[in-house]
Scaffold this active site. Structure first.
Site, PDB file in Angstrom:
ATOM      1  NE  ARG A 258      84.203  73.171  64.987  1.00  0.00           N
ATOM      2  CZ  ARG A 258      83.682  73.336  63.788  1.00  0.00           C
ATOM      3  NH1 ARG A 258      82.971  74.407  63.509  1.00  0.00           N
ATOM      4  NH2 ARG A 258      83.900  72.451  62.831  1.00  0.00           N
ATOM      5  CG  HIS A 262      78.883  72.981  64.477  1.00  0.00           C
ATOM      6  ND1 HIS A 262      79.123  74.306  64.776  1.00  0.00           N
ATOM      7  CD2 HIS A 262      77.528  72.822  64.534  1.00  0.00           C
ATOM      8  CE1 HIS A 262      77.971  74.913  65.024  1.00  0.00           C
ATOM      9  NE2 HIS A 262      76.993  74.042  64.881  1.00  0.00           N
ATOM     10  CE1 TYR A 271      84.157  71.811  59.198  1.00  0.00           C
ATOM     11  CE2 TYR A 271      82.376  70.235  58.881  1.00  0.00           C
ATOM     12  CZ  TYR A 271      83.115  71.062  59.714  1.00  0.00           C
ATOM     13  OH  TYR A 271      82.807  71.129  61.039  1.00  0.00           O
TER      14      TYR A 271
END
Length: 358
Positions: A258, A262, A271
């Site tokens: 990805r 998100h 992160y």
């Protein structure tokens, strides 16, 4: 079926390296026809432009949220192309590009993410289930419908799109177990993009690959390079054929990434490192397929320009559709509660109708 035939390939199935050159890591799989690869390329160009436009619309307040699938176009497009008209697709909230590739209109696809309604299209007509936000619940729907179609003698397959995070849910286990026991014609396609929101794959599962979970259900499984459109299409074609022939369900894991956060509400820099993202950008599925087709003289510069021109026109359609104010009917709240409205529901509808007319 023996244990050996259930196990996935030791390394992900692959036809193309990151630079678009041909590699021979696809034993037993045939390369899809050239016209299908060109169709996949066109839809991947369209899908990427759609994704960029939808992301921009969130910043303009026209969408409440948009989960980008940038970097996963090969998986999304191949999932749509491998299905016939009578087959069913069970998407998640991140699979808007798959719906576009399936032929749905942008206004229909983005209705849920705009907040206008739970679903912007007719699932029975399109054979596309509503985009599912709760993790893994669509796997149960796919298994159940596949079994029902099998009992009715229908020549149809259900394909469920799943994220890697959803494989940690109990619903995923129940769906695969049910489908395997009843040999339901279903394909469970996991897009392992390495993160369940902010949780990295290595903190979700101790398995070397999610595809190895298939053997525990007595289900055939495979793993594939999810950024290699040739390989994804070849593997999914084979999985759908296996399910359609009554040989049972198949679990396919695509190793992909990805690229964006998100959703637009997420800060992925908290992160993961920028270097990790750049590494995966080098494995861009769209550029990889374009390089391969150009190298085979199967795709000209003029055809590439035409694909991008079509994508720009499509983006304009998306903008025009989403910039128009929706026409909302308050009485539609009552339309899909029960097949036959209860006395109390009919009374509530009448009361609201009277209030609106007052």
């Amino acid at each position: 079926m023996s244990v050996k035939t259930l196990l996935p390939s030791a390394t992900p199935v692959r036809f193309l390296a990151e630079d678009g050159s041909r590699v021979e890591l696809h034993e037993g799989y045939a390369e899809p026809a050239e016209d299908r690869l060109k169709a996949a390329y066109r839809l991947m160009v369209l899908g990427r432009r759609f994704d960029v436009q939808a992301t921009a619309l969130t910043k303009q307040g026209r969408l409440a949220v948009y989960p980008s699938s940038a970097g996963q176009e090969a998986c999304q497009v191949a999932a749509a192309l491998t299905l016939s008209e009578q087959d069913w697709l069970f998407p998640t909230y991140r699979d808007s590009v798959a719906l576009i590739a399936r032929g749905l209109q942008p206004g229909e696809v983005l209705t849920l993410l705009r907040g206008d309604a739970h679903c912007g299209y007719d699932p029975a007509e399109t054979r596309v289930a509503p985009q599912c936000t709760p993790l893994a619940t669509q796997t149960l729907h796919a298994a159940g419908l596949a079994h029902a179609m099998q009992r009715r003698g229908e020549d149809a397959v259900a394909l469920a799109l799943i994220g890697d995070g959803a494989t940690s849910e109990g619903d995923f286990h129940e769906a695969l177990n049910f489908a395997a026991v009843f040999k339901a014609p279903a394909v469970f396609f996991v897009q392992n993009n390495r993160y369940a929101i902010s949780v990295p794959f290595e903190k979700q599962s101790a398995a070397e690959a999610l595809a190895y979970k298939g053997i525990g259900y007595g289900m055939r499984a495979e793993q594939v390079d999810g950024n290699d459109a040739v390989a994804v299409l070849a593997v999914l074609d084979d999985a759908v054929k296996h399910a359609r022939e009554g040989k049972g369900p198949v679990l396919v894991e695509a190793h992909t990434y990805r690229i964006d956060a998100h959703t637009n509400a997420d800060d992925a820099t908290r992160y993961r490192e920028a270097g990790e993202v750049e590494k995966w950008r080098e494995a861009d599925p769209l550029r990889r397929l374009e390089t391969y087709l150009k190298g085979r003289n199967a795709l000209s510069e003029n055809e590439i320009e035409l694909c991008h021109a079509e994508a720009e026109e499509f983006a304009q359609t998306v903008r025009d559709t989403l910039n128009a104010e929706p026409e909302l009917d308050p009485l539609s709240l009552f339309d899909h509660v029960y097949a036959e409205p209860t006395r109390q529901l009919a009374a509530q509808r009448a009361a609201l109708e009277a209030e609106l007319e007052a």
